[in-house]
Design an enzyme around this catalytic site. Structure first.
Site, PDB file in Angstrom:
ATOM      1  N   SER A  15     -18.067 -17.485  11.608  1.00  0.00           N
ATOM      2  CA  SER A  15     -17.507 -16.186  11.971  1.00  0.00           C
ATOM      3  C   SER A  15     -17.123 -15.380  10.729  1.00  0.00           C
ATOM      4  O   SER A  15     -17.959 -15.074   9.886  1.00  0.00           O
ATOM      5  CB  SER A  15     -16.323 -16.395  12.924  1.00  0.00           C
ATOM      6  OG  SER A  15     -15.855 -15.160  13.386  1.00  0.00           O
ATOM      7  N   ASP A  26     -22.584 -17.670  13.734  1.00  0.00           N
ATOM      8  CA  ASP A  26     -22.170 -16.437  14.400  1.00  0.00           C
ATOM      9  C   ASP A  26     -21.266 -15.587  13.497  1.00  0.00           C
ATOM     10  O   ASP A  26     -20.081 -15.373  13.799  1.00  0.00           O
ATOM     11  CB  ASP A  26     -21.497 -16.698  15.757  1.00  0.00           C
ATOM     12  CG  ASP A  26     -21.715 -15.509  16.708  1.00  0.00           C
ATOM     13  OD1 ASP A  26     -22.790 -14.881  16.634  1.00  0.00           O
ATOM     14  OD2 ASP A  26     -20.813 -15.190  17.502  1.00  0.00           O
ATOM     15  N   HIS A  51     -19.160 -17.345  21.200  1.00  0.00           N
ATOM     16  CA  HIS A  51     -18.973 -17.302  19.745  1.00  0.00           C
ATOM     17  C   HIS A  51     -19.031 -18.717  19.154  1.00  0.00           C
ATOM     18  O   HIS A  51     -19.684 -18.954  18.137  1.00  0.00           O
ATOM     19  CB  HIS A  51     -17.617 -16.655  19.480  1.00  0.00           C
ATOM     20  CG  HIS A  51     -17.378 -16.239  18.057  1.00  0.00           C
ATOM     21  ND1 HIS A  51     -18.361 -15.652  17.270  1.00  0.00           N
ATOM     22  CD2 HIS A  51     -16.268 -16.294  17.268  1.00  0.00           C
ATOM     23  CE1 HIS A  51     -17.843 -15.380  16.074  1.00  0.00           C
ATOM     24  NE2 HIS A  51     -16.574 -15.755  16.053  1.00  0.00           N
TER      25      HIS A  51
END
Ligand SMILES: *[C@@H]1O[C@H](CO)[C@@H](O)[C@H](O)[C@H]1NC(C)=O
Ligand SMILES: *[C@@H]1O[C@H](CO)[C@@H](O)[C@H](O)[C@H]1NC(C)=O
Ligand SMILES: *[C@@H]1O[C@H](CO)[C@@H](O)[C@H](O)[C@H]1NC(C)=O
Ligand SMILES: *[C@@H]1O[C@H](CO)[C@@H](O)[C@H](O)[C@H]1NC(C)=O
Ligand SMILES: *[C@@H]1O[C@H](CO)[C@@H](O)[C@H](O)[C@H]1NC(C)=O
Length: 455
Positions: free
Chosen positions: A166, A190, A259
């Site tokens: 992330s 992601d 996610h």
């Protein structure tokens, strides 16, 4: 505009925060060394970074050794002749240790003899997301200094692989940028979208940040970034919504399920041998509609594979940039599927849309896709994702879905030919067809044996 339910829920998250600050040290029962765990922060302390570097090796994959930047590396079990994986987590809404960290460390050490360094910046990553984004710059500087110390010990830049989750993916990009794009590899799991989609190349992960940059996209419509940021960008199931993620009523789990799928998928790819291959294509729709069946262009016959293969298994001296590749997965681990093209050729064209449901049956699995043949056309095709190889498919059932509408009854059967072919279609693998023109009565499952032999 319809308000996005995930964003709305995110805005009330701080209200849900609960804190604890207990942190216990343990002693590794193999080496007798002191093990250090991740810190736990509360969101009032979010301004301070308090970065920790924890070293894990295959001798003690469950015991993190705290490494102090000065002098301490030399005296640790860090082995400078091995490759080094540096894991960087992202925003920690609850100020807690990432639940996936142990799984990822174990999966890496299970497959390779490397140094794994987990960067604990829990303190700086909690509180408000924009503050965590700001902290990312200072964090990137600390990690860069740490890497410079490794390089001074004789570690080669190309042996360093950053795995960023992330927000951590963009921090990894910044670290790579500080090292002139000469580190070996960056994997973004992601990579975060909010505040980064319109950021400059310097601020976010991009292909210039390392010799090989790859990203796995699983939540591009919410927490993830929707633009390609690497040499190769995997858009899993289209990159937005993942099969098996719970419905909206599941609360926080729903918020992060898509996610977090990138991490789960990556861990699974390291632990299982089934290949997770992807195919270059311009969009998910084109991929599903069977318009991208091989890896000839631009990869010269080698399909990229999620995992630790060098350059994702793509055998090219100079990689093209920002290539979007697509794949489907099953809803749960090990996620890998085989992709096959399925086609139906009508004996005579129809003046309405024809839908045919195709199901592949094996001893233990049943996987379905729907072929749609547009009106006045002879042929329809689709990709079918199946969990066992095509050669283990015992039978295929076809069901012509007729629709009787008030202005006219649909035909009671259709006649045509069915064919299937495993992807990639760039090798010697060829299409196998059921050897006759089939007659499919409406809304009835008809089963046939599929004549494919295991290679
Ligand atoms: C290296 O580690 C040993 C034992 O863990 C310790 O006694 C020694 O003081 C350390 N040396 C340095 C330079 O940190
Ligand atoms: C470091 O790794 C190399 C390669 O696996 C190995 O030969 C060597 O013994 C290791 N060194 C130490 C100190 O463990
Ligand atoms: C199957 O259909 C095609 C196309 O209409 C036709 O040319 C062929 O003769 C048919 N084959 C059989 C065995 O009916
Ligand atoms: C499927 O089951 C049949 C009958 O039990 C068996 O002969 C065959 O080997 C099985 N195939 C696979 C791929 O397991
Ligand atoms: C195709 O088959 C030929 C002959 O069997 C073989 O030499 C060649 O390597 C195969 N090509 C691929 C891409 O598998």
């Amino acid at each position: 505009m319809v308000e996005d339910p995930k964003r709305k829920a995110l805005s009330v998250l701080p209200v849900l925060l609960l804190f604890s600050s207990a942190q216990a040290g343990t002693i590794d029962r193999f080496s007798g060394h002191h093990c250090t765990d991740f810190q736990t922060a509360n969101f009032l302390r979010g301004i301070r970074l308090k970065v920790q570097f924890l070293l894990f090796t295959s001798l003690s994959p469950s015991c993190g050794k705290l490494i102090f930047a000065d002098g301490g590396i030399k005296n640790s079990s860090f082995n400078s002749s091995l490759e080094t994986k540096i894991i960087i987590h992202g925003f920690r809404a609850l100020g807690t240790k990432p639940s996936w960290i142990e799984g990822l460390v174990h999966a890496i050490l299970h497959t390779s003899q490397v140094n794994v360094i987990a960067v604990d910046w829990v303190y700086g990553s909690t509180a408000a997301y924009p503050a965590a984004v700001e902290n990312g710059i200072q964090l990137a500087l600390s990690i860069s200094q740490f890497i410079s110390k490794l390089l001074a010990l004789g570690v080669s830049g190309t042996s360093i692989h950053i795995i960023g989750v992330s927000l951590g993916a963009h921090v990894g990009g910044l670290v790579g940028h500080f090292h002139g794009g000469q580190l070996g590899r960056i994997t973004g799991l992601d990579p975060a979208g909010p505040k980064y989609t319109r950021a400059s190349h310097e601020e976010r992960l991009d292909p210039g940040d390392a010799l090989f940059v790859e990203a796995i996209h699983t939540d591009a419509d919410n927490f993830g970034i929707r633009i390609p940021v690497g040499h190769i960008d995997y858009f899993v199931n289209g990159g937005k919504d993942q099969p098996g993620c719970p419905p909206i009523s599941a609360g926080y789990k729903y918020l992060i399920c898509d996610h977090m799928r990138a991490v789960e998928l990556y861990v699974s790819a390291l632990k299982h041998s089934c290949p997770i291959l992807a195919f270059p294509c311009s969009s998910h729709q084109d991929f599903l509609n069977g318009r991208c069946l091989d890896c000839v262009d631009p990869f010269l016959f080698s399909c990229p594979r999620i995992g630790l293969l060098e350059q994702a298994g793509v055998n090219m001296r100079k990689l093209p940039k920002e290539v979007k590749v697509y794949l489907m997965t099953s809803p749960s681990a090990p996620f890998c599927v085989h992709h096959s093209l399925v086609e139906f050729h009508l004996q005579k064209k129809r003046n309405r849309v024809t839908s045919i449901e195709i199901t592949f049956h094996s001893n233990s699995t049943k996987d379905t896709a729907k072929i749609t043949i547009p009106k006045h056309q002879e042929m329809g095709k689709r990709l079918l994702a199946h969990r066992v190889p095509l050669c283990q498919i015992n039978s295929v059932s076809l069901k012509y879905l007729s629709k009787n509408q008030f202005w006219g009854k649909d035909e009671s059967f259709i006649v045509g030919k069915f064919c299937a072919a495993p992807l990639p279609l760039d090798s010697n693998r060829t299409t196998s067809c059921l050897p006759w023109n089939l007659s499919l009565p409406s809304n009835t499952d008809i089963s046939y044996e599929l004549p494919t032999a295991c290679a």
